[in-house]
Every structure is written in structure tokens, then in C-alpha cells.
Design a protein around this motif. Structure first.
Motif, PDB file in Angstrom:
ATOM      1  N   HIS A 200       0.921  -1.180   0.022  1.00  0.00           N
ATOM      2  CA  HIS A 200       0.178  -0.036  -0.021  1.00  0.00           C
ATOM      3  C   HIS A 200       0.670   1.283   0.080  1.00  0.00           C
ATOM      4  O   HIS A 200       2.071   1.279   0.471  1.00  0.00           O
ATOM      5  CB  HIS A 200      -0.885  -0.217   1.338  1.00  0.00           C
ATOM      6  N   PHE A 254      -2.456  -2.437  -4.977  1.00  0.00           N
ATOM      7  CA  PHE A 254      -3.448  -1.380  -4.620  1.00  0.00           C
ATOM      8  C   PHE A 254      -3.669  -0.424  -5.668  1.00  0.00           C
ATOM      9  O   PHE A 254      -2.771   0.111  -6.106  1.00  0.00           O
ATOM     10  CB  PHE A 254      -2.848  -0.718  -3.163  1.00  0.00           C
ATOM     11  N   ASP A 257      -7.266   2.678  -1.768  1.00  0.00           N
ATOM     12  CA  ASP A 257      -7.667   1.407  -0.840  1.00  0.00           C
ATOM     13  C   ASP A 257      -8.521   0.472  -1.543  1.00  0.00           C
ATOM     14  O   ASP A 257      -8.727  -0.797  -1.054  1.00  0.00           O
ATOM     15  CB  ASP A 257      -8.487   2.006   0.295  1.00  0.00           C
ATOM     16  N   ILE A 259      -8.490  -2.259  -4.519  1.00  0.00           N
ATOM     17  CA  ILE A 259      -7.457  -3.581  -5.159  1.00  0.00           C
ATOM     18  C   ILE A 259      -7.800  -3.883  -6.540  1.00  0.00           C
ATOM     19  O   ILE A 259      -8.909  -3.981  -6.974  1.00  0.00           O
ATOM     20  CB  ILE A 259      -7.421  -4.839  -4.144  1.00  0.00           C
ATOM     21  N   ARG A 273     -13.017  -4.017  -3.733  1.00  0.00           N
ATOM     22  CA  ARG A 273     -12.748  -3.564  -2.527  1.00  0.00           C
ATOM     23  C   ARG A 273     -12.980  -4.714  -1.377  1.00  0.00           C
ATOM     24  O   ARG A 273     -13.891  -5.350  -1.194  1.00  0.00           O
ATOM     25  CB  ARG A 273     -13.494  -2.114  -2.057  1.00  0.00           C
TER      26      ARG A 273
END
Length: 515
Positions: A200, A254, A257, A259, A273
Motif C-alpha cells: 500500500h 493497490f 484503498d 485492489i 474493495r
């Protein structure tokens, strides 16, 4: 995503038209006279150096079986001049070396560029790129290392994904010289060989996936700044699911937030998500992670452990991007460029010599345009609505009824050269006039075509690429790299070949390969 968690565009080179998608500029290839015959393989990975000062020419590294090639891109307006200049080539002399992956780091003292390379021999070799010398070797994995990633929050922290089913976090800082492995993500996380790992932007979460179809999200603890004798071990991820895909997963990333992930044989990249997950919330601790006995094994989550009426699922699919013609190939990776103030662009190359691009800003632009058209239709005022220039008209042949939907794979095969999926000489469906039109002026084929490319209202639908670029020869894409400013995109693949794409370029051409 908050601006503080994304790269900013304030010190990036300008792009003349943010709506323009990359054009093929050049290519280069390692030829037989440049490497030993037994070394010939394919480029499996490409990464741009992320720490260059503003305005410096971008530099990328491409990893082949025994070679790492470091290339500087020097912008030029001459379409016949290849912008690529090889500035370093390192050969791995180990007899068992067969490298798959690389990532960048920096010397903690001098900040000189370091490149970490890994593969079949289960070692991570760290090279000083300026001097072309091996700095250190990290050992500890019990199987092939398939992927490396550098923490966006700390250039001396890297992650490795291995066939031994673990992810290891390594520190290249001096205080960890005696024990560079600072954390192991293992235990009950994965059951089979891993293929992909991703950080992230805040550096506190890691994604992992591989042959077992499982995608895990791990919340990382704060790592000690001093020497440790034994690595920290996390036995359970904070999110785990085998329900997102039905085959081995070879790429995760990522997007804020959210994916992005893809699996072999599925011919799609999925945007999804984790319900309840927000990087703005406090980081959960290792003991907060759910165990397999806590809930159904297919999916378990710390972030939404008990689905409710307001949040009925542990994860939600948002969109699927169609990537046809991948065949039986795996270890094919996409890359998303996203930085504050710039259009997010997803890129992927298939097994049939095609590179595909999606501009995520177009989804919102299309939605707004269609809403304005609908409002104008309902009002009956005949008010003109400006059509975005990238919404191209699909012209039906006179006297024939064009199909409302076309197979995406057939459309990709029909795309050639630098042409987009659809070309029109005029924005008006009747062949002339202004780009101002109301809903009734667009034929149904055009509306259906736009929907297939830009409508995200159906999460189960397949979103066709916004641009497809074909190249001559048989090319299987393995990895995509974006320069920090998004003005260059490099796709590497078989035959040790790299394709160089440029955004904002008015000229295009393929120059003589660099050897």
C-alpha cells in the motif's frame, strides 16, 4: 484517496494532453551478440527508478534470465531516434541463476541507486548500479522468489514472495546488516507457491497471492530501528479470500484503498474493495487478525467480520477489465499509474502482441456526459451538450444493421497499429457538423460501444480497453512499468524485448533496437 498518500504532480514533467493515451515510440531488444547464447530468455520484470530528482531523465531496469539491463530514456522530438540508452548491464555469474524480478532501493549512506534482483536460486542480490557491483546477498527463502517490491514509505524496506509460501520483509539499513530479515508473513497465510506481492502507498499494508488462488492482506507492525536477533512473525493475514478468482493469481496491486488483481485463464483484471477497510483507520495489530477457525475458510476479514444488512459482504467486485488472448500463459502482470493531479491509467499486455490501456478518468467523464444528455432529452429544450473528444463515433454501414455488441476478443484482433478500437473522421454520426449533439443524434451502435468501454454500472460486465496497440512479431507481455510522472510506459516480454510507449508525444516511430 487523500493527497498525502499519493505521489504529487507538482514536480512532474507536463503532459500536453492528459486525455491522450500512450503511443508506441520505440523498442529495444537484447541480441545474441550482446549476451551469451545460453543466457537468452525473456524479460520478466521492469521497474522505473522512483527516486530521481525532478526533471531528470527517467531510468528503468529490465530483468532477464542472467542479465539486468538499466536504461535511461532521453526525450527527443526526432521520431527516428531511439530515446533509450543502455547505461548499465550486469550479468549474474552464478550457474544456478535464473532471475524473474527486481526492485529499486538506495544506499542508506550515499543514496546511490541500488537494484535488488531475485529468482530461481532463492537469493536476493543487491547491486550498486553506478559501479555495477554486487553489494550484498540476502538469503533465507526456501524456494524460488517470484516477486519483489519496495515500500513506498521506506526505500530500504523490501518485500519478497517465494515458492516457500512466505513473504519476507527485509531491511537494507546498516543497523540490520546482521539480521536483514525483519519480518516473515507466513503460518496459515498461503498453502502453495506465491507469485506476487504489493505494498500500500502508506507502507503499512501488503498484498500477497499465488498458485493457491488466495489473496491476503497483511497489516504490518512498526519495525524496530535497531538490530533484532529474530524476525517478527505474522501467522495470519487480516483479510484472506479464495473467492475473488478461480485460478492462480499472478498479479495484485493497490489502487488507493481498492485492489486490482488478475488470475490465469480468466482474461480479466478485477477491481474490488475489502468492505470496511480504510487506510485512514488505526493499523490493526498482529493479534487482531482472524484465524481460520473464526469463520468460513473461503473468506475471512478483520475489517468486516460479521456481514450486516448495511454491509452484506466481506468484499465487493466493482469492475472487470477484459484482457482477451492470454491463453495458457501465467506470470503476466499489469501496472496502474496513479498520482495526484494525473489521470490514472491501467496497462496490460496479452500473449498476442497487444498492449491495452484504460484511462480511469474517462469513466467519470462518460458518466457526466450521459447524465447531461439525459437531462437535455428530458427537458425537451434541445440544449446542446459538448461531447468529449475521446468519445468516438461508431459508424454503421448504410443498408446494414450493425450488431449492438461485438465480441471484445474479435475487436482486439481487429485493432492494428496505433489506431484506437474505433475511428471516426467526424464527431457527428451523419458525417459532419459540430461535436454538439443531443442523445437522439447518436446511433445505437455508438451508444452500445461507449457502454462497453466506459460504463461501470454493471460489476459483472467486461470493460473493453480504451486503446489497443499492436506490434509486429510474436510478443508475450510479462510486466509493465510506468515512469514516476506517467509520461513513459515500458512493456517487457519474451525474446528479451521491451516496448517503449510515450504520452504527450506528437511523433511516433520504432527505431533500431538498442543492443
Amino acid at each position: 484517496m487523500p493527497a498525502s498518500k499519493q505521489p504529487t504532480s507538482s514536480n512532474m514533467p507536463p503532459i500536453s494532453d492528459e486525455w491522450e493515451l500512450p503511443r508506441l515510440r520505440s523498442s529495444f531488444q537484447l541480441h545474441e551478440d550482446a549476451v551469451r547464447d545460453e543466457d537468452l530468455a525473456e524479460f520478466f520484470d521492469v521497474k522505473f527508478y522512483p527516486y530521481n530528482p525532478p526533471g531528470a531523465p527517467p531510468v528503468f531496469a529490465a530483468t532477464s534470465k542472467k542479465h539486468v539491463v538499466v536504461v535511461r530514456i532521453v526525450p527527443t522530438t526526432d521520431k527516428d531516434q531511439n530515446p533509450c540508452k543502455v547505461i548499465q548491464m550486469i550479468r549474474d555469474a552464478d550457474s544456478g541463476a535464473n532471475n524473474y524480478t527486481c526492485c529499486w532501493s538506495k544506499d542508506p549512506d550515499t543514496e546511490d541507486p541500488w537494484l535488488c534482483v531475485a529468482g530461481k536460486d532463492a537469493k536476493i542480490k543487491v547491486y550498486d548500479i553506478r559501479r555495477g557491483k554486487l553489494v550484498k546477498t540476502l538469503v533465507g527463502h526456501g524456494g524460488d522468489i517470484s516477486d519483489l517490491a519496495t515500500s513506498p514509505a521506506c526505500p530500504t524496506t523490501i518485500a519478497s514472495a517465494s515458492d516457500d509460501t512466505t513473504i519476507k520483509l527485509w531491511s537494507l539499513a546498516k543497523e540490520h546488516d546482521k539480521q536483514p530479515c525483519i519480518c516473515i508473513l507466513g503460518g496459515e497465510g498461503h498453502q502453495y507457491n506465491l507469485l506476487t506481492v504489493a505494498f500500500h502507498n502508506n507502507g503499512r499494508y501488503v498484498l500477497s497471492a499465488g498458485h493457491d488462488q488466495i489473496i491476503n492482506l497483511w497489516a504490518l507492525p512498526e519495525f524496530p530501528k535497531e538490530h533484532i536477533n529474530v524476525p517478527i512473525v505474522l501467522h495470519y493475514p487480516h483479510f484472506s479470500s479464495s473467492e475473488v478468482h478461480n485460478n492462480l493469481v499472478d498479479c495484485v496491486a493497490f489502487y488507493g484503498d481498492l485492489i486490482l488483481s488478475r488470475a490465469c485463464h480468466e482474461d480479466t483484471i478485477v477491481l474490488w474493495r475489502i468492505e470496511g477497510f480504510s487506510s485512514d483507520d488505526p493499523i490493526p495489530g498482529p493479534l487482531d487478525a482472524p484465524t481460520p477457525t473464526d469463520m468460513a475458510k473461503q473468506t475471512r476479514s478483520y475489517f468486516n467480520p460479521i456481514p450486516s444488512k448495511a454491509r452484506p459482504a466481506m468484499f465487493t467486485r466493482l469492475a472487470q477489465f477484459h484482457t482477451p488472448d492470454c491463453g495458457v500463459q501465467f506470470y503476466m502482470r499489469f501496472r496502474m499509474f496513479h498520482a495526484e493531479g494525473r489521470h490514472p491509467i491501467l496497462a496490460f499486455a496479452n500473449a498476442k502482441s497487444k498492449t491495452m490501456f484504460w484511462d480511469f478518468s474517462r469513466f467519470g467523464g462518460y458518466r457526466d456526459f450521459m447524465e447531461e444528455l439525459e437531462e437535455a432529452r428530458k427537458s425537451g429544450s434541445g440544449q446542446a451538450v459538448q461531447k468529449p473528444s475521446w468519445l468516438l463515433i461508431k459508424r454503421a454501414k448504410k443498408g446494414t444493421a450493425a450488431p449492438a455488441h461485438q465480441d471484445a476478443a474479435a475487436s482486439l484482433r481487429a485493432a492494428a497499429g496505433d489506431k484506437e478500437s474505433m475511428v471516426s473522421a467526424s464527431p457527428d454520426p451523419e458525417g459532419g457538423g459540430s461535436a454538439m449533439a443531443t442523445l437522439g443524434n447518436y446511433n445505437q451502435d455508438t451508444l452500445n460501444h461507449w457502454k462497453e468501454m466506459y460504463d461501470l454500472s454493471n460489476p459483472a460486465g467486461l470493460i473493453r480497453p480504451h486503446k489497443v496497440q499492436g506490434v509486429d512479431g510474436s510478443f508475450v507481455g510479462r510486466q509493465v512499468g510506468w515512469s514516476p510522472g506517467g509520461e513513459w510506459c515500458v512493456v517487457v516480454g519474451n525474446k528479451n524485448r521491451a516496448l517503449i510507449y510515450q504520452r504527450g508525444a506528437r511523433e511516433k516511430g520504432v527505431a533500431t533496437p538498442v543492443t
